[in-house]
Motif scaffolding. Structure first.
Motif, PDB file in Angstrom:
ATOM      1  N   GLY A   1       0.829  -1.214   0.000  1.00 14.54           N
ATOM      2  CA  GLY A   1       0.000   0.000   0.000  1.00 14.54           C
ATOM      3  C   GLY A   1       0.860   1.259   0.000  1.00 14.54           C
ATOM      4  N   MET A   2       1.964   1.207   0.754  1.00 17.24           N
ATOM      5  CA  MET A   2       2.874   2.373   0.794  1.00 17.24           C
ATOM      6  C   MET A   2       3.515   2.593  -0.569  1.00 17.24           C
ATOM      7  SD  MET A   2       4.862   1.827   4.349  1.00 17.24           S
ATOM      8  CE  MET A   2       4.045   2.007   5.926  1.00 17.24           C
ATOM      9  N   LYS A   3       3.890   1.499  -1.232  1.00 20.89           N
ATOM     10  CA  LYS A   3       4.508   1.619  -2.567  1.00 20.89           C
ATOM     11  C   LYS A   3       3.538   2.283  -3.535  1.00 20.89           C
ATOM     12  CE  LYS A   3       7.805  -2.146  -2.356  1.00 20.89           C
ATOM     13  NZ  LYS A   3       7.755  -3.573  -2.212  1.00 20.89           N
TER      14      LYS A   3
ATOM     15  N   ALA B   1      -6.863  -1.659  -8.008  1.00 19.46           N
ATOM     16  CA  ALA B   1      -6.907  -3.039  -8.502  1.00 19.46           C
ATOM     17  C   ALA B   1      -5.971  -3.893  -7.650  1.00 19.46           C
ATOM     18  CB  ALA B   1      -6.480  -3.070  -9.965  1.00 19.46           C
ATOM     19  N   GLY B   2      -6.502  -4.944  -7.072  1.00 18.54           N
ATOM     20  CA  GLY B   2      -5.682  -5.861  -6.286  1.00 18.54           C
ATOM     21  C   GLY B   2      -5.245  -5.321  -4.935  1.00 18.54           C
ATOM     22  N   VAL B   3      -5.855  -4.213  -4.490  1.00 15.74           N
ATOM     23  CA  VAL B   3      -5.476  -3.634  -3.198  1.00 15.74           C
ATOM     24  C   VAL B   3      -6.546  -4.006  -2.167  1.00 15.74           C
ATOM     25  CG1 VAL B   3      -5.096  -1.451  -1.977  1.00 15.74           C
ATOM     26  CG2 VAL B   3      -4.305  -1.701  -4.328  1.00 15.74           C
ATOM     27  N   ASP B   4      -6.129  -4.444  -0.972  1.00 15.66           N
ATOM     28  CA  ASP B   4      -7.159  -4.877  -0.020  1.00 15.66           C
ATOM     29  C   ASP B   4      -7.901  -3.685   0.597  1.00 15.66           C
ATOM     30  OD1 ASP B   4      -5.971  -3.985   2.366  1.00 15.66           O
ATOM     31  OD2 ASP B   4      -4.740  -5.779   2.480  1.00 15.66           O
ATOM     32  N   VAL B   5      -8.993  -3.999   1.294  1.00 23.21           N
ATOM     33  CA  VAL B   5      -9.954  -2.966   1.691  1.00 23.21           C
ATOM     34  C   VAL B   5      -9.324  -1.856   2.535  1.00 23.21           C
ATOM     35  CG1 VAL B   5     -12.098  -2.575   2.997  1.00 23.21           C
ATOM     36  CG2 VAL B   5     -11.867  -4.592   1.550  1.00 23.21           C
ATOM     37  N   GLU B   6      -8.452  -2.251   3.483  1.00 31.89           N
ATOM     38  CA  GLU B   6      -7.884  -1.243   4.370  1.00 31.89           C
ATOM     39  C   GLU B   6      -6.936  -0.313   3.607  1.00 31.89           C
ATOM     40  OE1 GLU B   6      -6.219  -2.809   7.958  1.00 31.89           O
ATOM     41  OE2 GLU B   6      -5.347  -0.843   8.382  1.00 31.89           O
ATOM     42  N   LEU B   7      -6.092  -0.917   2.777  1.00 36.10           N
ATOM     43  CA  LEU B   7      -5.147  -0.111   1.999  1.00 36.10           C
ATOM     44  C   LEU B   7      -5.901   0.793   1.038  1.00 36.10           C
ATOM     45  CD1 LEU B   7      -2.410  -2.758   1.219  1.00 36.10           C
ATOM     46  CD2 LEU B   7      -2.488  -1.084   3.049  1.00 36.10           C
ATOM     47  N   ARG B   8      -7.007   0.271   0.519  1.00 40.57           N
ATOM     48  CA  ARG B   8      -7.832   1.035  -0.404  1.00 40.57           C
ATOM     49  C   ARG B   8      -8.335   2.317   0.272  1.00 40.57           C
ATOM     50  NH1 ARG B   8     -12.312  -2.558  -3.225  1.00 40.57           N
ATOM     51  NH2 ARG B   8     -10.453  -3.721  -3.763  1.00 40.57           N
ATOM     52  N   SER B   9      -8.815   2.189   1.514  1.00 38.26           N
ATOM     53  CA  SER B   9      -9.360   3.385   2.163  1.00 38.26           C
ATOM     54  C   SER B   9      -8.246   4.381   2.496  1.00 38.26           C
ATOM     55  CB  SER B   9     -10.203   3.029   3.390  1.00 38.26           C
ATOM     56  OG  SER B   9      -9.428   2.357   4.312  1.00 38.26           O
ATOM     57  N   ASN B  10      -7.020   3.878   2.788  1.00 34.91           N
ATOM     58  CA  ASN B  10      -5.873   4.766   2.972  1.00 34.91           C
ATOM     59  C   ASN B  10      -5.586   5.569   1.715  1.00 34.91           C
ATOM     60  OD1 ASN B  10      -4.849   4.621   5.505  1.00 34.91           O
ATOM     61  ND2 ASN B  10      -3.617   2.800   5.108  1.00 34.91           N
TER      62      ASN B  10
END
Ligand code: ADP
Length: 227
Positions: free
Chosen positions: A140-142, A165-174
């Motif tokens: 997610g940081m990348k 695309a392919g990012v999980d829910v928590e990282l998505r909201s970040n």
């Protein structure tokens, strides 16, 4: 009436050897300051549209104006007004975020007084990682670093191709939070997605594209009313 930051007229593209148009003479306009979602299934023509704006794909026909500048007349200035975040993460693992940002600033010849790398990393929640090796960053940081990199030359418009695309829910909201912050600070955001939910939650304007045709281009509120 809001100012249009992107205006597209009669834009068409047919790839060599293809029988169908990837973009079939489309009209599209995007308001300055909006978070604009280009929504459509795979193969609809979303990446083709973005790649034409970014100068990565040549259009066959049509007029494209970005910040009032004609793409055909002045592609370099148009590119300077756009920051593009591609789908794939492309980051050299042996550089730190700050080094990556400095290299990018050099490539765009950003004047010293306009370099705001720390401020951008702060907005993207990466300030405390500024001097860490990129390989030690989470996925997610990348992805957020890719956004930071696209903002180095202070573009008026940030374009994200399938950002989650392919990012999980928590990282998505970040990531959404960061995108909203950049928008609040004045950047017009364009993102492509095939999730209606994503467009609905994040965008204030939506265009729906299918088989190279724009079938709707309206505010989210109006569009949801029609649906
Ligand atoms: P989306 O981003 O909405 O998935 P694309 O813009 O990638 O859609 O694709 C639109 C159409 O153009 C599709 O039919 C796709 O197969 C075709 N296409 C995209 N890129 C190329 C290419 N480089 N060469 C040939 N056809 C392509």
């Amino acid at each position: 009436m809001k100012k249009k930051i992107i205006k597209v007229k009669n834009l068409s593209k047919k790839y060599l050897g293809d029988s169908k148009y990837a973009l079939d003479h489309i009209e599209l306009s995007i308001n300055q300051g909006s978070i604009f979602g280009l929504l459509g299934p795979n193969g609809a023509g979303k990446s083709t549209f973005i790649n034409i704006l970014a100068g990565l794909v040549n259009k066959d026909n049509g007029d494209v104006k970005v910040c009032g500048i004609d793409l055909d007349n002045d592609p370099k200035t148009v590119r300077g007004n756009l920051g593009v975040v591609p789908q794939e993460i492309m980051i050299d693992p042996f550089f730190t975020p700050m080094e990556i940002m400095n290299i990018q600033a050099g490539m765009y010849a950003v004047n010293k007084e306009n370099i705001r790398n720390l401020e951008i990393l702060e907005t993207l929640g990466l300030r405390d990682k500024a001097n860490a090796y990129a390989r030690s960053l989470s996925g997610g940081m990348k992805r957020r670093l890719m956004v930071a990199k696209a903002m180095v030359h202070n573009p008026q418009i940030l374009i994200l191709d399938e950002p989650t695309a392919g990012v999980d829910v928590e990282l998505r909201s970040n990531l959404w939070r960061s995108i909203k912050k950049l928008n609040k600070a004045g950047t017009t955001i364009i993102l492509t997605t095939h999730y209606l939910k994503e467009a609905e939650l994040l965008c204030d304007e939506i265009a729906v594209i299918n088989k190279g045709n724009v079938i709707a281009n309206d505010s989210k509120i109006n569009l949801l009313k029609r649906l």
